[in-house]
Design an enzyme around this catalytic site. Structure first.
Site, PDB file in Angstrom:
ATOM      1  N   THR A  60       0.844  -1.202   0.000  1.00 22.95           N
ATOM      2  CA  THR A  60       0.000   0.000   0.000  1.00 22.95           C
ATOM      3  C   THR A  60       0.875   1.246   0.000  1.00 22.95           C
ATOM      4  O   THR A  60       1.943   1.251   0.621  1.00 22.95           O
ATOM      5  CB  THR A  60      -0.874   0.007   1.279  1.00 22.95           C
ATOM      6  OG1 THR A  60      -1.689  -1.160   1.275  1.00 22.95           O
ATOM      7  CG2 THR A  60      -1.768   1.235   1.349  1.00 22.95           C
ATOM      8  N   LYS A  85      14.547   7.519   2.368  1.00 25.03           N
ATOM      9  CA  LYS A  85      14.010   6.726   3.479  1.00 25.03           C
ATOM     10  C   LYS A  85      15.043   5.791   4.117  1.00 25.03           C
ATOM     11  O   LYS A  85      14.732   5.108   5.090  1.00 25.03           O
ATOM     12  CB  LYS A  85      12.820   5.906   2.990  1.00 25.03           C
ATOM     13  CG  LYS A  85      11.615   6.765   2.631  1.00 25.03           C
ATOM     14  CD  LYS A  85      10.548   5.915   2.021  1.00 25.03           C
ATOM     15  CE  LYS A  85       9.260   6.696   1.866  1.00 25.03           C
ATOM     16  NZ  LYS A  85       8.235   5.889   1.202  1.00 25.03           N
ATOM     17  N   ASP A 130       6.150  -4.167  -1.484  1.00 25.85           N
ATOM     18  CA  ASP A 130       5.551  -3.106  -0.661  1.00 25.85           C
ATOM     19  C   ASP A 130       6.591  -2.024  -0.387  1.00 25.85           C
ATOM     20  O   ASP A 130       7.805  -2.268  -0.488  1.00 25.85           O
ATOM     21  CB  ASP A 130       5.038  -3.697   0.665  1.00 25.85           C
ATOM     22  CG  ASP A 130       4.072  -2.761   1.380  1.00 25.85           C
ATOM     23  OD1 ASP A 130       3.781  -1.661   0.872  1.00 25.85           O
ATOM     24  OD2 ASP A 130       3.605  -3.149   2.473  1.00 25.85           O
ATOM     25  N   GLU A 139      -0.452  -5.627   5.818  1.00 26.90           N
ATOM     26  CA  GLU A 139       0.869  -5.698   5.176  1.00 26.90           C
ATOM     27  C   GLU A 139       1.727  -6.760   5.862  1.00 26.90           C
ATOM     28  O   GLU A 139       2.421  -7.536   5.196  1.00 26.90           O
ATOM     29  CB  GLU A 139       1.551  -4.329   5.243  1.00 26.90           C
ATOM     30  CG  GLU A 139       0.850  -3.302   4.350  1.00 26.90           C
ATOM     31  CD  GLU A 139       1.382  -1.889   4.511  1.00 26.90           C
ATOM     32  OE1 GLU A 139       1.174  -1.088   3.590  1.00 26.90           O
ATOM     33  OE2 GLU A 139       1.981  -1.565   5.541  1.00 26.90           O
ATOM     34  N   GLY A 179       3.521   1.608   7.969  1.00 24.52           N
ATOM     35  CA  GLY A 179       2.235   1.939   8.570  1.00 24.52           C
ATOM     36  C   GLY A 179       1.851   3.392   8.431  1.00 24.52           C
ATOM     37  O   GLY A 179       0.810   3.813   8.940  1.00 24.52           O
ATOM     38  N   GLY A 180       2.690   4.158   7.707  1.00 22.28           N
ATOM     39  CA  GLY A 180       2.318   5.557   7.455  1.00 22.28           C
ATOM     40  C   GLY A 180       0.961   5.661   6.760  1.00 22.28           C
ATOM     41  O   GLY A 180       0.228   6.627   6.935  1.00 22.28           O
ATOM     42  N   GLY A 181       0.621   4.631   6.016  1.00 25.66           N
ATOM     43  CA  GLY A 181      -0.680   4.594   5.329  1.00 25.66           C
ATOM     44  C   GLY A 181      -1.722   3.791   6.089  1.00 25.66           C
ATOM     45  O   GLY A 181      -2.794   3.503   5.558  1.00 25.66           O
ATOM     46  N   SER A 240       2.048   5.295  -1.989  1.00 28.15           N
ATOM     47  CA  SER A 240       2.308   5.970  -3.266  1.00 28.15           C
ATOM     48  C   SER A 240       3.370   5.232  -4.083  1.00 28.15           C
ATOM     49  O   SER A 240       3.293   5.199  -5.314  1.00 28.15           O
ATOM     50  CB  SER A 240       2.736   7.415  -3.006  1.00 28.15           C
ATOM     51  OG  SER A 240       3.858   7.460  -2.151  1.00 28.15           O
TER      52      SER A 240
HETATM   53  C1  5RP Z   1       1.386   1.885   4.374  1.00 23.89           C
HETATM   54  C2  5RP Z   1       2.850   1.732   4.347  1.00 23.89           C
HETATM   55  C3  5RP Z   1       3.579   2.306   3.192  1.00 23.89           C
HETATM   56  O1  5RP Z   1       4.354   1.314   2.606  1.00 23.89           O
HETATM   57  C4  5RP Z   1       4.463   3.419   3.659  1.00 23.89           C
HETATM   58  O2  5RP Z   1       3.680   4.354   4.373  1.00 23.89           O
HETATM   59  C5  5RP Z   1       5.172   4.110   2.495  1.00 23.89           C
HETATM   60  O3  5RP Z   1       4.265   4.832   1.745  1.00 23.89           O
HETATM   61  P1  5RP Z   1       4.677   5.688   0.489  1.00 23.89           P
HETATM   62  O4  5RP Z   1       5.106   4.721  -0.566  1.00 23.89           O
HETATM   63  O5  5RP Z   1       3.427   6.443   0.126  1.00 23.89           O
HETATM   64  O6  5RP Z   1       5.789   6.621   0.888  1.00 23.89           O
HETATM   65  O7  5RP Z   1       3.466   1.161   5.211  1.00 23.89           O
HETATM   66  O8  5RP Z   1       0.829   1.402   5.566  1.00 23.89           O
END
Ligand code: 5RP
Length: 219
Positions: free
Chosen positions: A30, A123, A83, A105, A97-99, A32
């Protein structure tokens, strides 16, 4: 987010296609970065027979791309899970878990033989914890879990207004410098009321694909 960071995410996502075999069912995370991966799958250079999704958002995007989404219970296990992450170390320990999709996951990652994590190079960190650590909690346990997380030296902040796909809440724990990711993952998992901690260390990524300005690095 800058367009440069999008370009780096896209490079990592497209490079992850090399780990996916045509005709297989792929696990899809999940966020971007993963959205770029779904877009790459949709172009059909590698034709998968379906996907197991880690969130309602990814399910919708996969279906819109014409990719069948299957239940993990029907599929059993997966060859590859792709992921993103919010932070990663060279030891391939992650914060995710930012999303708010961390629980599903972690389940899909656990059911997969290979976890390919795709990030942009901003990152990559030496020590996890600059990004607040997400913890999914049962709603009635939020205050209790917060007090336990404070006892561990963190500053939990309730992500108000966010309800996970599982009907739970998220605490983002600030102020941690995570020198023992495996130990802290185990410790937070033991707190009653915690559904999942967003530390992916006991089972980290098997491959880290890092999008850079010049291309991709792989660890
Ligand atoms: C979602 C997640 C995402 O993998 C994480 O937040 C990275 O997100 P992005 O690709 O938008 O930077 O763990 O729960």
């Amino acid at each position: 987010m800058t367009s440069d960071s999008n370009a780096r995410k896209r490079r990592a996502a497209e490079a992850a296609l090399a780990y996916v075999r045509a005709g297989t069912i792929v696990g899809v995370g999940t966020g971007s970065t993963v959205n770029f991966f779904i877009d790459a799958l949709a172009r059909g250079t590698v034709r998968v027979s379906g996907a197991v999704s880690s969130s309602n958002a990814s399910t919708a995007r996969l279906r819109a791309a014409g990719i069948e989404v299957l239940d993990l219970n029907e599929v059993g296990s997966l060859e590859v899970y792709v992921d993103g992450a919010d932070e990663a170390t060279r030891a391939r320990h992650l914060i995710k878990g930012g999303g708010a999709a961390l629980t599903r996951e972690k389940i899909v990652a656990a059911a997969s033989k290979q976890f390919v994590c795709i990030i942009d190079d901003a990152k990559l960190v030496t020590t996890l914890g600059r990004f607040p650590l997400p913890v999914e909690v049962i709603p009635m346990a939020r205050r209790y879990v917060s007090s336990r997380l404070e006892a561990l030296g963190g500053r939990p902040v309730w992500r108000q207004g966010v309800v996970t796909d599982n009907g739970n809440e998220i605490l983002d724990v600030h102020g941690l410098s995570i020198t023992d990711p495996v130990g802290l993952e185990r410790e937070i998992n033991q707190i009653v009321g915690v559904v999942t901690v967003g530390l992916f260390a006991a089972r980290g990524a098997d491959v880290l694909v890092i999008g850079t300005d010049k291309g991709v690095d792989t660890l």
